[in-house]
Design a protein around this motif. Structure first.
Motif, PDB file in Angstrom:
ATOM      1  N   TYR A   1       0.811  -1.177   0.014  1.00  0.00           N
ATOM      2  CA  TYR A   1      -0.332   0.069   0.174  1.00  0.00           C
ATOM      3  C   TYR A   1       0.924   1.287   0.064  1.00  0.00           C
ATOM      4  O   TYR A   1       1.746   1.383   0.906  1.00  0.00           O
ATOM      5  CB  TYR A   1      -0.855  -0.111   1.061  1.00  0.00           C
ATOM      6  N   ARG A   2       0.648   2.138  -0.918  1.00  0.00           N
ATOM      7  CA  ARG A   2       1.337   3.186  -1.234  1.00  0.00           C
ATOM      8  C   ARG A   2       0.361   4.499  -1.092  1.00  0.00           C
ATOM      9  O   ARG A   2      -0.426   4.402  -1.811  1.00  0.00           O
ATOM     10  CB  ARG A   2       2.083   3.457  -2.175  1.00  0.00           C
TER      11      ARG A   2
ATOM     12  N   GLU B   1       4.132   3.629   2.959  1.00  0.00           N
ATOM     13  CA  GLU B   1       4.287   2.599   2.241  1.00  0.00           C
ATOM     14  C   GLU B   1       4.217   1.519   3.494  1.00  0.00           C
ATOM     15  O   GLU B   1       5.140   1.441   4.210  1.00  0.00           O
ATOM     16  CB  GLU B   1       5.639   2.253   1.636  1.00  0.00           C
ATOM     17  N   HIS B   2       3.435   0.709   3.147  1.00  0.00           N
ATOM     18  CA  HIS B   2       3.088  -0.610   4.251  1.00  0.00           C
ATOM     19  C   HIS B   2       2.893  -1.823   3.178  1.00  0.00           C
ATOM     20  O   HIS B   2       2.316  -1.733   2.447  1.00  0.00           O
ATOM     21  CB  HIS B   2       1.633  -0.302   4.816  1.00  0.00           C
TER      22      HIS B   2
ATOM     23  N   CYS C   1       4.238 -11.378   7.968  1.00  0.00           N
ATOM     24  CA  CYS C   1       5.269 -10.359   8.484  1.00  0.00           C
ATOM     25  C   CYS C   1       4.746  -8.925   7.731  1.00  0.00           C
ATOM     26  O   CYS C   1       3.731  -8.808   6.915  1.00  0.00           O
ATOM     27  CB  CYS C   1       6.549 -10.588   7.674  1.00  0.00           C
ATOM     28  N   GLN C   2       5.217  -7.710   8.529  1.00  0.00           N
ATOM     29  CA  GLN C   2       4.822  -6.413   7.912  1.00  0.00           C
ATOM     30  C   GLN C   2       6.208  -5.339   7.868  1.00  0.00           C
ATOM     31  O   GLN C   2       6.987  -5.792   8.568  1.00  0.00           O
ATOM     32  CB  GLN C   2       3.963  -5.708   8.919  1.00  0.00           C
ATOM     33  N   ASP C   3       6.072  -4.689   6.977  1.00  0.00           N
ATOM     34  CA  ASP C   3       7.103  -3.609   6.771  1.00  0.00           C
ATOM     35  C   ASP C   3       6.419  -2.234   6.679  1.00  0.00           C
ATOM     36  O   ASP C   3       6.018  -1.954   5.529  1.00  0.00           O
ATOM     37  CB  ASP C   3       7.999  -3.987   5.664  1.00  0.00           C
ATOM     38  N   PHE C   4       6.494  -1.403   7.734  1.00  0.00           N
ATOM     39  CA  PHE C   4       5.987   0.017   7.454  1.00  0.00           C
ATOM     40  C   PHE C   4       6.912   0.943   7.444  1.00  0.00           C
ATOM     41  O   PHE C   4       7.839   0.867   8.244  1.00  0.00           O
ATOM     42  CB  PHE C   4       4.627   0.253   8.783  1.00  0.00           C
TER      43      PHE C   4
ATOM     44  N   ARG D   1       9.020   0.320  10.820  1.00  0.00           N
ATOM     45  CA  ARG D   1       8.588  -0.560  11.769  1.00  0.00           C
ATOM     46  C   ARG D   1       8.836  -1.771  10.824  1.00  0.00           C
ATOM     47  O   ARG D   1       7.730  -2.048   9.825  1.00  0.00           O
ATOM     48  CB  ARG D   1       7.437  -0.313  12.765  1.00  0.00           C
ATOM     49  N   VAL D   2       9.376  -2.933  11.213  1.00  0.00           N
ATOM     50  CA  VAL D   2       9.450  -4.248  10.555  1.00  0.00           C
ATOM     51  C   VAL D   2       9.065  -5.207  11.554  1.00  0.00           C
ATOM     52  O   VAL D   2       9.784  -5.283  12.744  1.00  0.00           O
ATOM     53  CB  VAL D   2      10.771  -4.561  10.026  1.00  0.00           C
TER      54      VAL D   2
END
Length: 74
Positions: A23-24, A34-35, A42-45, A57-58
């Motif tokens: 998502y941007r 950018e999420h 897993c997530q990278d925000f 935040r990863v």
């Protein structure tokens, strides 16, 4: 303008190759978001704010925060 795109076969923070969604969003004032949500959980925000500061935040799919950093702008 906000966009949501799917991806395949990217490496997640846990090391697994998985599909997911990115998502941007941004505005003309300098805000950018950018999420990334990986299929394994897993997530990278990453959020860039108007004042030039950044928050990233990863998170591993088991809940462990791998990266949580805030860089101050100006």
């Amino acid at each position: 303008m906000a966009t949501r795109t799917s991806f395949t076969g990217e490496t997640a923070p846990c090391g697994s190759r998985v599909d997911g969604t990115r998502y941007r969003d941004s505005d003309d004032e300098g805000m950018r978001v950018e999420h990334v949500h990986y299929g394994c959980g897993c997530q990278d925000f990453r959020d860039d704010f108007h004042d030039g500061s950044t928050h990233r935040r990863v998170t591993h799919h088991r809940g462990k925060v791998l990266v949580d950093e805030e860089l101050r702008g100006e």
